[in-house]
Design a protein around this motif. Structure first.
Motif, mmCIF file in Angstrom:
data_model
loop_
_atom_site.group_PDB
_atom_site.id
_atom_site.type_symbol
_atom_site.label_atom_id
_atom_site.label_comp_id
_atom_site.label_asym_id
_atom_site.label_seq_id
_atom_site.Cartn_x
_atom_site.Cartn_y
_atom_site.Cartn_z
ATOM 1 N N GLN A 98 -12.736 11.928 -10.469
ATOM 2 C CA GLN A 98 -13.181 12.959 -9.696
ATOM 3 C C GLN A 98 -14.802 13.270 -9.801
ATOM 4 O O GLN A 98 -15.320 13.761 -9.127
ATOM 5 C CB GLN A 98 -12.398 14.121 -9.972
ATOM 6 N N ASP B 237 -16.797 11.561 -7.356
ATOM 7 C CA ASP B 237 -16.948 12.229 -6.225
ATOM 8 C C ASP B 237 -17.860 13.494 -6.215
ATOM 9 O O ASP B 237 -18.539 13.673 -5.240
ATOM 10 C CB ASP B 237 -15.333 12.311 -5.905
ATOM 11 N N THR C 75 -11.888 13.878 -2.007
ATOM 12 C CA THR C 75 -12.071 13.730 -3.302
ATOM 13 C C THR C 75 -10.882 13.320 -4.189
ATOM 14 O O THR C 75 -9.745 13.693 -4.210
ATOM 15 C CB THR C 75 -12.704 15.132 -3.945
ATOM 16 N N ARG C 76 -11.175 12.061 -4.879
ATOM 17 C CA ARG C 76 -10.310 11.493 -5.818
ATOM 18 C C ARG C 76 -9.872 12.485 -6.769
ATOM 19 O O ARG C 76 -10.586 13.474 -7.378
ATOM 20 C CB ARG C 76 -10.617 10.252 -6.091
ATOM 21 N N LEU C 77 -8.708 12.418 -7.394
ATOM 22 C CA LEU C 77 -8.066 13.163 -8.449
ATOM 23 C C LEU C 77 -8.442 12.293 -9.921
ATOM 24 O O LEU C 77 -8.714 10.935 -9.777
ATOM 25 C CB LEU C 77 -6.823 13.628 -8.314
#
Length: 176
Positions: A66, A69, A60-62
């Motif tokens: 996010q 995701d 998961t990207r921040l």
């Protein structure tokens, strides 16, 4: 994997999935000479859940991306479980209960922030339970669940106040 009680996942299937993910737990060969048994299923599923959550977290990207995701994971989850059913409600309730237990930790008395977080999850679980009881026409069950949720919200506020005291933003109130 099937969630249906008609086709439960076998111990061997769970263990093979863990081996494929490089996350199989070690069993003492003297205690379990034939490997994991059906009695180990919940432990094995817990390991599989942890591995899945760790992989999901790592993927998961921040920051701003996010939510995209999270939305993708929810779409996949909903495709497997269904958008709105008793099964969905059961899975969500179980998730809240596991989260609450994990937040409590092993301490006799949790720090105020951890306690506030625990109480917030308990409030969420009880509020969701009230919603489910309402859907089933159980007014007394709704009342009981709401009473527990309200008590939990008080606990959240106490925990937040405890954190404010800890950082010097509030004073401890004298006991009467």
């Amino acid at each position: 994997m099937s969630i249906s009680s008609e086709h439960p996942v076998s111990t061997e299937q769970i263990y093979r999935a863990l081996v494929a993910l490089g996350a199989e737990p070690l069993f003492d060969p003297e205690v379990r000479p034939e490997g994991p048994q059906e009695a180990d299923n919940l432990r094995l599923l817990g390991v599989l859940l942890a591995k899945t959550e760790l992989e999901l977290t790592a993927s998961t990207r921040l920051e701003n991306e996010q939510m995209e995701d999270v939305a993708e994971t929810v779409i996949g989850w909903t495709e497997e479980v269904g958008p709105d059913s008793d099964l969905t409600a059961n899975v969500l309730s179980n998730r809240l209960e596991r989260t609450a237990l994990q937040l409590m930790g092993q301490e006799d008395e949790a720090p105020p922030g951890r306690m506030a977080s625990f109480m917030a999850v308990v409030a969420a679980a009880d509020t969701f339970g009230a919603h489910l009881r309402f859907q089933h026409g159980d007014a007394e069950g709704v009342r009981q669940a709401l009473g527990r949720a309200e008590a939990s919200v008080i606990g959240v506020l106490k925990g937040i106040h405890g954190l404010r005291i800890a950082i010097g933003d509030a004073q401890e109130e004298p006991e009467e």
